[in-house]
Design a protein around this motif. Structure first.
Motif, PDB file in Angstrom:
ATOM      1  N   PHE A 107      -5.037 -88.653  44.395  1.00 58.23           N
ATOM      2  CA  PHE A 107      -5.172 -89.993  43.835  1.00 58.23           C
ATOM      3  C   PHE A 107      -6.334 -90.664  44.568  1.00 58.23           C
ATOM      4  CE2 PHE A 107      -0.931 -88.649  42.934  1.00 58.23           C
ATOM      5  CZ  PHE A 107      -0.654 -89.177  41.685  1.00 58.23           C
ATOM      6  N   TRP A 108      -7.466 -90.778  43.903  1.00 56.40           N
ATOM      7  CA  TRP A 108      -8.662 -91.316  44.538  1.00 56.40           C
ATOM      8  C   TRP A 108      -9.535 -92.033  43.524  1.00 56.40           C
ATOM      9  CZ3 TRP A 108     -12.594 -89.031  41.942  1.00 56.40           C
ATOM     10  CH2 TRP A 108     -12.385 -87.743  41.425  1.00 56.40           C
ATOM     11  N   LEU A 109     -10.426 -92.869  44.059  1.00 60.22           N
ATOM     12  CA  LEU A 109     -11.445 -93.553  43.267  1.00 60.22           C
ATOM     13  C   LEU A 109     -12.750 -93.496  44.044  1.00 60.22           C
ATOM     14  CD1 LEU A 109     -12.533 -95.419  40.985  1.00 60.22           C
ATOM     15  CD2 LEU A 109     -11.751 -97.354  42.372  1.00 60.22           C
ATOM     16  N   ARG A 110     -13.761 -92.914  43.447  1.00 58.26           N
ATOM     17  CA  ARG A 110     -15.109 -92.928  44.026  1.00 58.26           C
ATOM     18  C   ARG A 110     -15.791 -94.183  43.485  1.00 58.26           C
ATOM     19  NH1 ARG A 110     -16.171 -88.391  46.644  1.00 58.26           N
ATOM     20  NH2 ARG A 110     -15.027 -86.519  46.093  1.00 58.26           N
ATOM     21  N   THR A 111     -16.182 -95.074  44.397  1.00 62.13           N
ATOM     22  CA  THR A 111     -16.708 -96.369  43.984  1.00 62.13           C
ATOM     23  C   THR A 111     -17.761 -96.883  44.973  1.00 62.13           C
ATOM     24  OG1 THR A 111     -16.133 -98.672  43.522  1.00 62.13           O
ATOM     25  CG2 THR A 111     -14.747 -97.524  45.115  1.00 62.13           C
ATOM     26  N   PRO A 112     -18.755 -97.611  44.481  1.00 63.63           N
ATOM     27  CA  PRO A 112     -19.723 -98.238  45.382  1.00 63.63           C
ATOM     28  C   PRO A 112     -19.181 -99.517  46.029  1.00 63.63           C
ATOM     29  CG  PRO A 112     -20.342 -98.635  43.105  1.00 63.63           C
ATOM     30  CD  PRO A 112     -19.164 -97.710  43.084  1.00 63.63           C
ATOM     31  N   LEU A 113     -17.938 -99.884  45.734  1.00 63.97           N
ATOM     32  CA  LEU A 113     -17.356-101.100  46.295  1.00 63.97           C
ATOM     33  C   LEU A 113     -16.953-100.940  47.759  1.00 63.97           C
ATOM     34  CD1 LEU A 113     -15.143-102.252  43.267  1.00 63.97           C
ATOM     35  CD2 LEU A 113     -17.357-103.193  44.012  1.00 63.97           C
ATOM     36  N   VAL A 114     -16.952 -99.698  48.281  1.00 59.82           N
ATOM     37  CA  VAL A 114     -16.616 -99.467  49.686  1.00 59.82           C
ATOM     38  C   VAL A 114     -17.734 -98.670  50.355  1.00 59.82           C
ATOM     39  CG1 VAL A 114     -14.108 -99.547  49.344  1.00 59.82           C
ATOM     40  CG2 VAL A 114     -15.286 -97.365  49.168  1.00 59.82           C
ATOM     41  N   SER A 115     -17.841 -98.846  51.668  1.00 55.51           N
ATOM     42  CA  SER A 115     -18.851 -98.090  52.418  1.00 55.51           C
ATOM     43  C   SER A 115     -18.221 -97.007  53.282  1.00 55.51           C
ATOM     44  CB  SER A 115     -19.696 -99.026  53.272  1.00 55.51           C
ATOM     45  OG  SER A 115     -18.858 -99.773  54.130  1.00 55.51           O
ATOM     46  N   THR A 116     -16.900 -97.078  53.486  1.00 52.09           N
ATOM     47  CA  THR A 116     -16.180 -96.039  54.223  1.00 52.09           C
ATOM     48  C   THR A 116     -14.894 -95.719  53.458  1.00 52.09           C
ATOM     49  OG1 THR A 116     -14.970 -97.638  55.572  1.00 52.09           O
ATOM     50  CG2 THR A 116     -17.036 -96.776  56.485  1.00 52.09           C
ATOM     51  N   GLU A 117     -14.400 -94.514  53.650  1.00 48.70           N
ATOM     52  CA  GLU A 117     -13.158 -94.121  52.988  1.00 48.70           C
ATOM     53  C   GLU A 117     -12.021 -94.989  53.508  1.00 48.70           C
ATOM     54  OE1 GLU A 117     -10.600 -90.085  52.950  1.00 48.70           O
ATOM     55  OE2 GLU A 117     -12.677 -89.872  52.239  1.00 48.70           O
ATOM     56  N   THR A 118     -11.222 -95.535  52.587  1.00 43.62           N
ATOM     57  CA  THR A 118     -10.164 -96.466  52.967  1.00 43.62           C
ATOM     58  C   THR A 118      -9.027 -96.405  51.952  1.00 43.62           C
ATOM     59  OG1 THR A 118      -9.727 -98.770  53.567  1.00 43.62           O
ATOM     60  CG2 THR A 118     -11.220 -98.414  51.744  1.00 43.62           C
ATOM     61  N   PRO A 119      -7.810 -96.715  52.362  1.00 43.50           N
ATOM     62  CA  PRO A 119      -6.708 -96.785  51.405  1.00 43.50           C
ATOM     63  C   PRO A 119      -6.914 -97.972  50.467  1.00 43.50           C
ATOM     64  CG  PRO A 119      -5.875 -96.722  53.671  1.00 43.50           C
ATOM     65  CD  PRO A 119      -7.353 -96.909  53.737  1.00 43.50           C
ATOM     66  N   GLY A 120      -6.559 -97.781  49.215  1.00 38.43           N
ATOM     67  CA  GLY A 120      -6.737 -98.854  48.250  1.00 38.43           C
ATOM     68  C   GLY A 120      -5.732 -98.796  47.128  1.00 38.43           C
ATOM     69  N   ARG A 121      -5.937 -99.674  46.187  1.00 42.25           N
ATOM     70  CA  ARG A 121      -5.053 -99.774  45.026  1.00 42.25           C
ATOM     71  C   ARG A 121      -5.907-100.135  43.831  1.00 42.25           C
ATOM     72  NH1 ARG A 121      -1.977-104.465  43.316  1.00 42.25           N
ATOM     73  NH2 ARG A 121      -2.791-105.490  45.162  1.00 42.25           N
ATOM     74  N   VAL A 122      -5.562 -99.567  42.669  1.00 41.07           N
ATOM     75  CA  VAL A 122      -6.265 -99.836  41.417  1.00 41.07           C
ATOM     76  C   VAL A 122      -5.259-100.392  40.426  1.00 41.07           C
ATOM     77  CG1 VAL A 122      -7.509 -98.753  39.510  1.00 41.07           C
ATOM     78  CG2 VAL A 122      -7.935 -98.000  41.832  1.00 41.07           C
ATOM     79  N   VAL A 123      -5.632-101.475  39.739  1.00 41.59           N
ATOM     80  CA  VAL A 123      -4.759-102.088  38.735  1.00 41.59           C
ATOM     81  C   VAL A 123      -5.486-102.065  37.394  1.00 41.59           C
ATOM     82  CG1 VAL A 123      -3.495-104.165  38.056  1.00 41.59           C
ATOM     83  CG2 VAL A 123      -3.731-103.581  40.489  1.00 41.59           C
ATOM     84  N   ALA A 124      -4.835-101.491  36.394  1.00 39.54           N
ATOM     85  CA  ALA A 124      -5.414-101.402  35.046  1.00 39.54           C
ATOM     86  C   ALA A 124      -5.057-102.656  34.252  1.00 39.54           C
ATOM     87  CB  ALA A 124      -4.888-100.164  34.334  1.00 39.54           C
ATOM     88  N   ALA A 125      -5.748-102.847  33.136  1.00 38.47           N
ATOM     89  CA  ALA A 125      -5.504-104.010  32.272  1.00 38.47           C
ATOM     90  C   ALA A 125      -4.082-104.017  31.712  1.00 38.47           C
ATOM     91  CB  ALA A 125      -6.522-104.036  31.134  1.00 38.47           C
ATOM     92  N   ASN A 126      -3.443-102.836  31.617  1.00 38.14           N
ATOM     93  CA  ASN A 126      -2.074-102.763  31.101  1.00 38.14           C
ATOM     94  C   ASN A 126      -1.035-103.165  32.149  1.00 38.14           C
ATOM     95  OD1 ASN A 126      -1.914-100.547  32.821  1.00 38.14           O
ATOM     96  ND2 ASN A 126      -1.795 -99.027  31.185  1.00 38.14           N
ATOM     97  N   GLY A 127      -1.488-103.543  33.364  1.00 38.32           N
ATOM     98  CA  GLY A 127      -0.575-103.982  34.418  1.00 38.32           C
ATOM     99  C   GLY A 127      -0.124-102.874  35.353  1.00 38.32           C
ATOM    100  N   GLN A 128      -0.355-101.644  34.990  1.00 39.58           N
ATOM    101  CA  GLN A 128       0.027-100.511  35.841  1.00 39.58           C
ATOM    102  C   GLN A 128      -0.880-100.486  37.068  1.00 39.58           C
ATOM    103  OE1 GLN A 128       2.485 -98.383  35.361  1.00 39.58           O
ATOM    104  NE2 GLN A 128       3.066 -98.875  33.266  1.00 39.58           N
ATOM    105  N   SER A 129      -0.331-100.079  38.206  1.00 38.11           N
ATOM    106  CA  SER A 129      -1.158 -99.939  39.401  1.00 38.11           C
ATOM    107  C   SER A 129      -0.863 -98.610  40.073  1.00 38.11           C
ATOM    108  CB  SER A 129      -0.941-101.098  40.369  1.00 38.11           C
ATOM    109  OG  SER A 129       0.269-100.970  41.050  1.00 38.11           O
ATOM    110  N   VAL A 130      -1.835 -98.136  40.831  1.00 44.72           N
ATOM    111  CA  VAL A 130      -1.677 -96.870  41.544  1.00 44.72           C
ATOM    112  C   VAL A 130      -2.397 -96.993  42.884  1.00 44.72           C
ATOM    113  CG1 VAL A 130      -3.697 -95.764  40.474  1.00 44.72           C
ATOM    114  CG2 VAL A 130      -1.851 -94.351  41.340  1.00 44.72           C
ATOM    115  N   ASN A 131      -1.754 -96.460  43.924  1.00 48.50           N
ATOM    116  CA  ASN A 131      -2.353 -96.422  45.252  1.00 48.50           C
ATOM    117  C   ASN A 131      -3.294 -95.226  45.310  1.00 48.50           C
ATOM    118  OD1 ASN A 131      -0.773 -98.633  46.188  1.00 48.50           O
ATOM    119  ND2 ASN A 131       0.949 -97.231  46.393  1.00 48.50           N
ATOM    120  N   VAL A 132      -4.501 -95.452  45.782  1.00 43.47           N
ATOM    121  CA  VAL A 132      -5.526 -94.409  45.816  1.00 43.47           C
ATOM    122  C   VAL A 132      -6.257 -94.439  47.149  1.00 43.47           C
ATOM    123  CG1 VAL A 132      -5.930 -94.462  43.305  1.00 43.47           C
ATOM    124  CG2 VAL A 132      -7.278 -95.938  44.803  1.00 43.47           C
TER     125      VAL A 132
END
Length: 162
Positions: free
Chosen positions: A102-127
């Motif tokens: 469970f991961w997200l490659r994104t330019p929003l971070v500069s180091t690998e870190t625990p995170g969470r993603v929330v979709a428009a349908n309200g579902q969320s997942v820890n990544v």
């Protein structure tokens, strides 16, 4: 009668073959001369039902076959989480299905870190948020399916740290 040169004959031969093939058609559609194929026998064990957004890959493989997250990993990824700092929104596409987890490659971070993603349908997942260059992001197959997103979509998600 005019005699055709060898060059004209070589050029006309493929056209004549095409025209001859058209003569075996019925109203522009090739006549069917083969018997219908017999249905394949059902497998001895039923395949698991595909998750939402599953696609069919090569040789009839379901996307769920590539998502090998264990039930424990799936439970940890979908456990309720709140808080953290909102990093912003990102339009994501499906990442490499061979990269598990469970991961997200994104330019929003500069180091690998625990995170969470929330979709428009309200579902969320820890990544795990992994630094990337460019815009948008690449979301893992397991995370896409946990969020209930169609695999061919380009959804906009909110990205948080944990």
């Amino acid at each position: 009668m005019t005699r055709l040169s060898p060059l004209r004959l070589a050029t006309a031969a493929p056209l004549l073959l095409v025209l001859a093939a058209c003569a075996d058609t019925e109203h522009g559609t090739a006549a069917r001369t083969q018997a219908p194929l017999a249905e394949a026998p059902a497998p001895a064990t039923a395949a698991p039902a595909p998750r939402p957004g599953a696609i069919v890959g090569g040789a009839g493989t379901q996307a769920a076959a590539y998502d090998v997250a264990t039930p424990e990993q799936r439970a940890a990824a979908t456990a309720p989480a709140t808080g953290g700092r909102e990093l912003g929104r990102a339009t994501v596409s499906l990442g490499n299905p061979a990269e598990q987890g469970f991961w997200l490659r994104t330019p929003l971070v500069s180091t690998e870190t625990p995170g969470r993603v929330v979709a428009a349908n309200g579902q969320s997942v820890n990544v795990t948020l992994i630094p990337a260059t460019g815009t948008g992001g690449r979301l893992s197959l397991s995370a896409f399916q946990a969020l209930g997103l169609p695999l061919t979509s380009l959804p906009s998600v909110q990205v948080f740290t944990r």
